[in-house]
Design a protein around this motif. Structure first.
Motif, PDB file in Angstrom:
ATOM      1  N   GLY A 124     -10.484  11.623 -11.017  1.00  0.00           N
ATOM      2  CA  GLY A 124     -10.998  10.872  -9.885  1.00  0.00           C
ATOM      3  C   GLY A 124     -10.240   9.601  -9.559  1.00  0.00           C
ATOM      4  N   ARG A 125      -9.111   9.361 -10.177  1.00  0.00           N
ATOM      5  CA  ARG A 125      -8.340   8.142  -9.944  1.00  0.00           C
ATOM      6  C   ARG A 125      -7.129   8.428  -9.063  1.00  0.00           C
ATOM      7  NH1 ARG A 125     -12.524   6.604 -11.745  1.00  0.00           N
ATOM      8  NH2 ARG A 125     -12.827   5.157 -13.499  1.00  0.00           N
ATOM      9  N   GLN A 126      -6.841   7.503  -8.155  1.00  0.00           N
ATOM     10  CA  GLN A 126      -5.660   7.604  -7.293  1.00  0.00           C
ATOM     11  C   GLN A 126      -4.446   7.049  -8.045  1.00  0.00           C
ATOM     12  OE1 GLN A 126      -5.142   8.248  -3.638  1.00  0.00           O
ATOM     13  NE2 GLN A 126      -6.921   9.562  -3.983  1.00  0.00           N
ATOM     14  N   VAL A 127      -3.368   7.832  -8.064  1.00  0.00           N
ATOM     15  CA  VAL A 127      -2.151   7.389  -8.734  1.00  0.00           C
ATOM     16  C   VAL A 127      -0.965   7.543  -7.783  1.00  0.00           C
ATOM     17  CG1 VAL A 127      -3.020   7.986 -11.025  1.00  0.00           C
ATOM     18  CG2 VAL A 127      -1.693   9.660  -9.725  1.00  0.00           C
ATOM     19  N   ARG A 128       0.105   6.794  -8.071  1.00  0.00           N
ATOM     20  CA  ARG A 128       1.333   6.892  -7.288  1.00  0.00           C
ATOM     21  C   ARG A 128       2.482   7.222  -8.236  1.00  0.00           C
ATOM     22  NH1 ARG A 128       1.558   2.124  -5.292  1.00  0.00           N
ATOM     23  NH2 ARG A 128       0.458   2.609  -3.364  1.00  0.00           N
ATOM     24  N   LEU A 129       3.186   8.309  -7.946  1.00  0.00           N
ATOM     25  CA  LEU A 129       4.305   8.759  -8.753  1.00  0.00           C
ATOM     26  C   LEU A 129       5.594   8.674  -7.939  1.00  0.00           C
ATOM     27  CD1 LEU A 129       2.722  11.982 -10.346  1.00  0.00           C
ATOM     28  CD2 LEU A 129       2.669   9.634 -11.222  1.00  0.00           C
ATOM     29  N   ALA A 134       0.675  19.302   0.279  1.00  0.00           N
ATOM     30  CA  ALA A 134       1.620  18.508   1.070  1.00  0.00           C
ATOM     31  C   ALA A 134       2.902  19.312   1.259  1.00  0.00           C
ATOM     32  CB  ALA A 134       1.924  17.180   0.390  1.00  0.00           C
ATOM     33  N   ASP A 135       3.498  19.166   2.448  1.00  0.00           N
ATOM     34  CA  ASP A 135       4.770  19.840   2.711  1.00  0.00           C
ATOM     35  C   ASP A 135       5.872  19.199   1.882  1.00  0.00           C
ATOM     36  OD1 ASP A 135       3.555  21.509   4.564  1.00  0.00           O
ATOM     37  OD2 ASP A 135       3.961  20.151   6.243  1.00  0.00           O
ATOM     38  N   ALA A 136       6.810  20.014   1.441  1.00  0.00           N
ATOM     39  CA  ALA A 136       7.896  19.531   0.597  1.00  0.00           C
ATOM     40  C   ALA A 136       9.008  18.911   1.431  1.00  0.00           C
ATOM     41  CB  ALA A 136       8.453  20.674  -0.242  1.00  0.00           C
ATOM     42  N   PRO A 137       9.411  17.691   1.151  1.00  0.00           N
ATOM     43  CA  PRO A 137      10.622  17.126   1.766  1.00  0.00           C
ATOM     44  C   PRO A 137      11.850  17.886   1.255  1.00  0.00           C
ATOM     45  CG  PRO A 137       9.201  15.403   0.856  1.00  0.00           C
ATOM     46  CD  PRO A 137       8.705  16.714   0.321  1.00  0.00           C
ATOM     47  N   PRO A 138      13.018  17.611   1.802  1.00  0.00           N
ATOM     48  CA  PRO A 138      14.230  18.289   1.337  1.00  0.00           C
ATOM     49  C   PRO A 138      14.483  18.057  -0.156  1.00  0.00           C
ATOM     50  CG  PRO A 138      14.642  17.184   3.417  1.00  0.00           C
ATOM     51  CD  PRO A 138      13.280  16.746   2.969  1.00  0.00           C
ATOM     52  N   GLU A 182       7.682   8.752  -2.951  1.00  0.00           N
ATOM     53  CA  GLU A 182       6.498   8.241  -3.625  1.00  0.00           C
ATOM     54  C   GLU A 182       5.334   9.134  -3.215  1.00  0.00           C
ATOM     55  OE1 GLU A 182       7.322   3.435  -4.161  1.00  0.00           O
ATOM     56  OE2 GLU A 182       5.981   4.161  -2.562  1.00  0.00           O
ATOM     57  N   VAL A 183       4.658   9.696  -4.189  1.00  0.00           N
ATOM     58  CA  VAL A 183       3.539  10.605  -3.926  1.00  0.00           C
ATOM     59  C   VAL A 183       2.262   9.959  -4.426  1.00  0.00           C
ATOM     60  CG1 VAL A 183       2.605  12.912  -4.244  1.00  0.00           C
ATOM     61  CG2 VAL A 183       5.076  12.574  -4.235  1.00  0.00           C
ATOM     62  N   THR A 184       1.301   9.806  -3.532  1.00  0.00           N
ATOM     63  CA  THR A 184      -0.004   9.256  -3.892  1.00  0.00           C
ATOM     64  C   THR A 184      -1.036  10.368  -3.843  1.00  0.00           C
ATOM     65  OG1 THR A 184       0.576   7.087  -3.007  1.00  0.00           O
ATOM     66  CG2 THR A 184      -1.765   7.543  -3.334  1.00  0.00           C
ATOM     67  N   GLY A 185      -1.846  10.488  -4.875  1.00  0.00           N
ATOM     68  CA  GLY A 185      -2.844  11.543  -4.902  1.00  0.00           C
ATOM     69  C   GLY A 185      -3.693  11.472  -6.152  1.00  0.00           C
ATOM     70  N   GLY A 210      -2.240  12.935  -1.342  1.00  0.00           N
ATOM     71  CA  GLY A 210      -2.850  12.346  -0.166  1.00  0.00           C
ATOM     72  C   GLY A 210      -1.799  11.861   0.807  1.00  0.00           C
ATOM     73  N   SER A 211      -0.661  11.395   0.273  1.00  0.00           N
ATOM     74  CA  SER A 211       0.441  10.939   1.111  1.00  0.00           C
ATOM     75  C   SER A 211       1.751  11.106   0.356  1.00  0.00           C
ATOM     76  CB  SER A 211       0.259   9.474   1.525  1.00  0.00           C
ATOM     77  OG  SER A 211       0.341   8.625   0.402  1.00  0.00           O
TER      78      SER A 211
END
Length: 240
Positions: free
Chosen positions: A150-155, A192-196, A202-205, A227-228
């Motif tokens: 349940g925690r939002q993280v950014r990788l 989420a759609d994959a970038p090239p 940075e992936v937040t989810g 999420g983004s």
């Protein structure tokens, strides 16, 4: 190969090492930041030894007559100059940091968690927590307290495609000392759609709890519901 040629090679090699370690951050593509002083010192020693050798040969030759000069440098195959090619390669074609190609194989398991069980601090609720991929993987597979739930993280990492259509990977290479011992760390990104490929993002989810106790922990990449996804420039220090 004559002594003059050997000395010139030392000058070029030492200069190449100094260029990537003292005058730029290129060395970070190959080793951890802590190795910079050693690279600079080694480059200086090799460079100075080369200069000393060139100076000694110049002094020696300046005291020889025309005949002795020609005799002293007529030996040595010209093909020996091909040994300069690796040195010029460092100057002109510096290899990039390890990227998606090194992490592409889906048969390579994710790195098992290195922290002890329950050694992770709780994550704050209601905010996004940035963390290294290694910590996320460790928490996903090695934290019985389920601190990621349940925690939002950014990788942060580079994009690696997956053979599965519902996912792609955010990845980073973890090294102990240099790129030769690099191990890929990967987290599967869902929703989420994959970038090239090889794009830094940075992936937040939020962590997707597999809820499968029989799944061997640390043998597959944990999953993140995105999420983004934000495209970013490649970091100066590419490895974890």
């Amino acid at each position: 190969m004559s002594r003059l040629t050997q000395s010139l090679l030392l000058v070029l090699l030492g200069g190449a090492v100094l260029r990537i370690s003292l005058l730029s951050t290129t060395y970070l593509n190959y080793v951890k930041p802590g190795f910079r002083p050693f690279l600079v010192a080694a480059g200086l020693v090799v460079f100075v030894l080369g200069l000393v050798g060139v100076y000694q040969e110049w002094r020696k030759n300046s005291h020889e007559d025309e005949h002795e000069h020609g005799h002293g440098h007529g030996h040595g195959p010209g093909v020996a100059w091909l040994l300069t090619l690796p040195v010029f390669a460092i100057f002109l074609i510096a290899p990039p940091a390890l990227g998606a190609f090194a992490a592409r194989s889906e048969e390579v398991p994710a790195r098992p968690p290195v922290a002890a069980l329950d050694a992770y601090a709780p994550l704050a609720s209601g905010q996004v927590t940035a963390m290294p991929l290694g910590e996320f993987i460790g928490r996903a597979w090695g934290d019985s307290g389920r601190s990621l739930a349940g925690r939002q993280v950014r990788l942060t990492g580079f994009v690696v495609p997956s053979k599965k259509k519902d996912r792609w990977y955010v990845a980073r290479i973890q090294i102990a000392c240099c790129a030769a011992d690099g191990i890929p760390l990967k987290v599967a990104v869902l929703d989420a759609d994959a970038p090239p490929e090889n794009t830094w993002v940075e992936v937040t989810g939020t962590w997707v709890d597999p809820k499968l106790e029989e799944l061997p922990k640390g043998t597959v990449a944990p999953e993140l519901s995105a999420g983004s996804v934000t495209v970013i420039p490649a970091p100066v220090e590419p490895y974890e």
